[in-house]
Design a protein around this motif. Sequence first.
Motif, PDB file in Angstrom:
ATOM      1  N   LYS A  68      27.452  15.033 -19.970  1.00  0.00           N
ATOM      2  CA  LYS A  68      26.745  15.025 -18.680  1.00  0.00           C
ATOM      3  C   LYS A  68      25.507  14.128 -18.731  1.00  0.00           C
ATOM      4  O   LYS A  68      25.231  13.387 -17.788  1.00  0.00           O
ATOM      5  CB  LYS A  68      26.342  16.457 -18.309  1.00  0.00           C
ATOM      6  N   MET A  69      24.785  14.209 -19.841  1.00  0.00           N
ATOM      7  CA  MET A  69      23.562  13.428 -19.976  1.00  0.00           C
ATOM      8  C   MET A  69      23.816  11.936 -20.101  1.00  0.00           C
ATOM      9  O   MET A  69      23.138  11.117 -19.481  1.00  0.00           O
ATOM     10  CB  MET A  69      22.794  13.885 -21.220  1.00  0.00           C
ATOM     11  N   ASN A  70      24.823  11.590 -20.927  1.00  0.00           N
ATOM     12  CA  ASN A  70      25.041  10.187 -21.288  1.00  0.00           C
ATOM     13  C   ASN A  70      26.176   9.516 -20.528  1.00  0.00           C
ATOM     14  O   ASN A  70      26.405   8.319 -20.696  1.00  0.00           O
ATOM     15  CB  ASN A  70      25.302  10.065 -22.783  1.00  0.00           C
ATOM     16  N   GLY A  71      26.898  10.288 -19.709  1.00  0.00           N
ATOM     17  CA  GLY A  71      27.897   9.695 -18.835  1.00  0.00           C
ATOM     18  C   GLY A  71      29.187   9.271 -19.510  1.00  0.00           C
ATOM     19  O   GLY A  71      29.903   8.416 -18.985  1.00  0.00           O
ATOM     20  N   PHE A  72      29.523   9.858 -20.655  1.00  0.00           N
ATOM     21  CA  PHE A  72      30.822   9.519 -21.244  1.00  0.00           C
ATOM     22  C   PHE A  72      31.860  10.572 -20.875  1.00  0.00           C
ATOM     23  O   PHE A  72      31.541  11.703 -20.487  1.00  0.00           O
ATOM     24  CB  PHE A  72      30.739   9.338 -22.764  1.00  0.00           C
TER      25      PHE A  72
END
Length: 439
Positions: free
Chosen positions: A196-200
């Motif tokens: 969620k934080m890094n968008g992977f």
Amino acid sequence: MKLSRTLIAAAVVAASSVATSAFAQAEQFFPLLSYRTGPYAPNGTPWANGKQDYLKMINARDGGINGVKVTFEECETGYATDRGVECYERLKSKPGMTYIDPQSTGITFALTEKAPNDKIALMTLGYGLSVSQDGMAFKWNFPFMGSYWTGADILIQHIAKSLGGADKLKGKKIALVYHDSPFGKEPIPLLQERAKMNGFDLSLLPVTAPGVEQKATWLQVRQQRPDFVLLWGWGVMNSTALKEAQATGFPREKMYGVWWAGAEPDVRDVGAGAKGYHALALNGSGTQSKVIQDILKHVHEKGQGSGPKDEVGQVLYTRGVIIQMLGVEAVRTAQERFGKGKVMTPEQVRWGLENLNLDQKRLDALGFTGLMRPLQTTCANHMGSTWARVQTWDGGKWVVGNDWYQADEAILKPMIKAGAAKYLADKKLQARAAADCNS
């Protein structure tokens, strides 16, 4: 006269019984849960041998812990939770009992509720319940040196660094190939938070234990074409995964294993086929350290080694040595408060585990230079250290990277706080009061 002789004989027997009981109490007992049989034996055996050899060395070189002889007894679990609980129940009341190292996340989960009632600590170095880092919520759990949340976070940090920064993770595909057990599932919440934080994009691919059949899993990998695969395996699952990756053409240099998927048994049979594969290194290895040299001198040269001499210093063997050293030092720490040269109770040993302070000077004195980083526990922090490096298999040996990583506390602390609070609420328990930190 006859009665007198009878009374004398009875007195001698009674005195002998008291002496025997006193002698039994004068030994510090270390229960050793192990698995030398079954599909996990290649990994469990060197781990168990390292633990045994360290205790043998402590007796042979030092005469015990400040004069207190150490004893041990192994109990075979086969990595099965029910058998682990049986071992615990059988060994927990032994005189001179110290703590339990379950050697399994599943067994740890089962014992976490039992330990507070029995007042016996659980040492789970590099495994177990990730939220138990919070010593205010988990008085009896000690996940020394790292958890699966810290390990997962460090791997994402390393991958981000290899790409040129955390922003480069956005849009990437990362697959978690994991042992379908409490062990394999434990890193999932951290990876989901990171996604969620890094968008992977995170995909979860469970492997049924023990992991000898993975063709369907690697067919999914080939179909999904992830940029990276994280391997959360143990035992035969690891070498099987590497062979399947080779067969399906997935680049081994894009594979990253947890520290339980980064030892000699995991890659030995794959050899050059595993070249480029990375795994976390929780501890150093090799035979150059003083403690390993002392084990060779005081144990193996006397023909008392628990296993073959050529395994001494390997990754998992050394991890077993580190685990046992931490236990011995917990007893020694407890003795400083409760009585030097005395056998410690499980509650006193728990206090020793919570008040360890192994700085570099102390590690050097113990012979552990290069094998681990300093570790200090507190009432609130039962992990003490989160350092790890990444190592790479070059086809014939592990090459350890120079970069040390620590898990990002900004991410972990809120998760641990929330997880610990939920655990206490679910179990209808209360967190420890500050005054309890001195008990």
